[in-house]
Design a protein around this motif. Sequence first.
Motif, PDB file in Angstrom:
ATOM      1  N   UNK A  13       1.590  63.096  28.913  1.00  0.00           N
ATOM      2  CA  UNK A  13       1.088  61.987  28.098  1.00  0.00           C
ATOM      3  C   UNK A  13       1.913  60.741  28.370  1.00  0.00           C
TER       4      UNK A  13
ATOM      5  N   UNK B  83       7.805  48.992  26.068  1.00  0.00           N
ATOM      6  CA  UNK B  83       8.551  50.202  26.362  1.00  0.00           C
ATOM      7  C   UNK B  83       7.569  51.292  26.739  1.00  0.00           C
TER       8      UNK B  83
ATOM      9  N   UNK C  23      -0.496  56.396  22.483  1.00  0.00           N
ATOM     10  CA  UNK C  23      -0.488  57.425  23.516  1.00  0.00           C
ATOM     11  C   UNK C  23      -1.767  57.387  24.339  1.00  0.00           C
ATOM     12  N   UNK C  24      -1.640  57.771  25.620  1.00  0.00           N
ATOM     13  CA  UNK C  24      -2.820  58.067  26.419  1.00  0.00           C
ATOM     14  C   UNK C  24      -3.355  59.433  26.043  1.00  0.00           C
TER      15      UNK C  24
ATOM     16  N   UNK D 122       5.116  51.408  23.657  1.00  0.00           N
ATOM     17  CA  UNK D 122       5.601  50.950  22.362  1.00  0.00           C
ATOM     18  C   UNK D 122       5.780  49.449  22.366  1.00  0.00           C
ATOM     19  N   UNK D 123       5.405  48.831  21.257  1.00  0.00           N
ATOM     20  CA  UNK D 123       5.639  47.399  21.085  1.00  0.00           C
ATOM     21  C   UNK D 123       7.053  47.154  20.568  1.00  0.00           C
ATOM     22  N   UNK D 124       7.466  45.902  20.529  1.00  0.00           N
ATOM     23  CA  UNK D 124       8.787  45.567  19.975  1.00  0.00           C
ATOM     24  C   UNK D 124       8.900  45.961  18.507  1.00  0.00           C
ATOM     25  N   UNK D 125       7.757  46.040  17.835  1.00  0.00           N
ATOM     26  CA  UNK D 125       7.765  46.442  16.430  1.00  0.00           C
ATOM     27  C   UNK D 125       7.891  47.954  16.261  1.00  0.00           C
ATOM     28  N   UNK D 126       7.904  48.677  17.381  1.00  0.00           N
ATOM     29  CA  UNK D 126       8.087  50.125  17.300  1.00  0.00           C
ATOM     30  C   UNK D 126       6.810  50.919  17.162  1.00  0.00           C
ATOM     31  N   UNK D 127       5.666  50.285  17.366  1.00  0.00           N
ATOM     32  CA  UNK D 127       4.398  51.000  17.244  1.00  0.00           C
ATOM     33  C   UNK D 127       4.017  51.601  18.596  1.00  0.00           C
ATOM     34  N   UNK D 128       3.823  52.927  18.620  1.00  0.00           N
ATOM     35  CA  UNK D 128       3.527  53.642  19.863  1.00  0.00           C
ATOM     36  C   UNK D 128       2.055  54.004  19.957  1.00  0.00           C
TER      37      UNK D 128
ATOM     38  N   UNK E 273      13.291  53.637  13.556  1.00  0.00           N
ATOM     39  CA  UNK E 273      11.912  53.363  13.944  1.00  0.00           C
ATOM     40  C   UNK E 273      11.752  52.214  14.899  1.00  0.00           C
ATOM     41  N   UNK E 274      12.826  51.858  15.559  1.00  0.00           N
ATOM     42  CA  UNK E 274      12.758  50.720  16.460  1.00  0.00           C
ATOM     43  C   UNK E 274      12.016  51.016  17.734  1.00  0.00           C
ATOM     44  N   UNK E 275      12.068  50.082  18.657  1.00  0.00           N
ATOM     45  CA  UNK E 275      11.268  50.202  19.869  1.00  0.00           C
ATOM     46  C   UNK E 275      11.730  51.328  20.777  1.00  0.00           C
TER      47      UNK E 275
ATOM     48  N   UNK F 172      11.820  57.410  29.643  1.00  0.00           N
ATOM     49  CA  UNK F 172      11.361  56.132  29.103  1.00  0.00           C
ATOM     50  C   UNK F 172      11.963  55.009  29.934  1.00  0.00           C
TER      51      UNK F 172
ATOM     52  N   UNK G 297       9.825  64.297  25.043  1.00  0.00           N
ATOM     53  CA  UNK G 297      10.048  63.113  25.848  1.00  0.00           C
ATOM     54  C   UNK G 297      10.681  63.480  27.186  1.00  0.00           C
TER      55      UNK G 297
ATOM     56  N   UNK H  32      11.862  50.354  30.223  1.00  0.00           N
ATOM     57  CA  UNK H  32      11.385  49.129  29.594  1.00  0.00           C
ATOM     58  C   UNK H  32      11.300  47.959  30.567  1.00  0.00           C
TER      59      UNK H  32
ATOM     60  N   UNK I 130       5.680  61.825  28.116  1.00  0.00           N
ATOM     61  CA  UNK I 130       5.931  63.054  27.385  1.00  0.00           C
ATOM     62  C   UNK I 130       5.267  64.208  28.124  1.00  0.00           C
TER      63      UNK I 130
END
Lengths: 115, 110
Positions: B88, B32, B100-101, B92-98, A98-100, B49, B46, B51, B36
Motif C-alpha cells: 500500500x 510525505x 492510502x492507495x 500525508x499532508x503537513x497537517x498529518x492527514x494520510x 499525529x504529526x506529518x 517513508x 510501515x 519526504x 506499507x
Amino acid sequence: EAGVAQSPRYKIIEKRQSVAFWCNPISGHATLYWYQQILGQGPKLLIQFQNNGVVDDSQLPKDRFSAERLKGVDSTLKIQPAKLEDSAVYLCASSLEGGRLNEQYFGPGTRLTVT
Amino acid sequence: QKEVEQDPGPLSVPEGAIVSLNCTYSNSAFQYFMWYRQYSRKGPELLMYTYSSGNKEDGRFTAQVDKSSKYISLFIRDSQPSDSATYLCAMTTNAGKSTFGDGTTLTVKP
C-alpha cells in the motif's frame, strides 16, 4: 513492546444490529486512528484521536458510527444500526504523535460481516 | 477521481526478479510518502517513508519520489517468496492527514 490490540478478531451480525469494537494502542502513543478497509481497497480513515480529543472525523458516518476514547488510552468504535455495506475490516492504529511523520502501528483488525 | 491511484495488479513474479510498484497522486498538499506491506489477515506495517524527491534505499527496497510528476515507486530487488503480500502506498499532508492507495498484491513464486 506489545503491539496494538484489537478485539474481537471476527464478528458476524445481521443488518440493523449493533456492534462494538475495542482497541488498546501501544503504551504512550497519544494518537489513535480507526480505519475501515473494504475488501480490495486501502484503509480509509474514519476518525483520529489525539489523547481523548477528536482531531478528524470528517469521514465518519455519524448517523450510525460513533467512537470514543474516554481516558486517552483505549477506544471503542460502535456501529448502530449496521448495514450490509459496513462489511469490512476495521483497523485500529496508533502513533506517538499525529504529526506529518506519524509512523502508524496497526493492529490485526476486526473482520466484520453483515448479513 | 481518487487522490491516490495505485497500479492495481495483481503481480506474479519469479523469485529473484526486480519488482516495481507504482502510485500517482493529484493533491499537491501531500508532502510525505510511505509504503506499507500487508500480509493476509494482518494489519499494514510501515516499510519505508520519504519526504523529498529522489531515491531512498533500505536493503533490497528502494523508494522513489518524483514530486514534479506526482509519482512514487517502490522497487524490490532480489524478490523472495516472503515478499508476497499486498503493498500500500500512503501519502500525508503537513497537517498529518494520510490517504492510502488501494494496494497491489504481489506473489513471488519460488
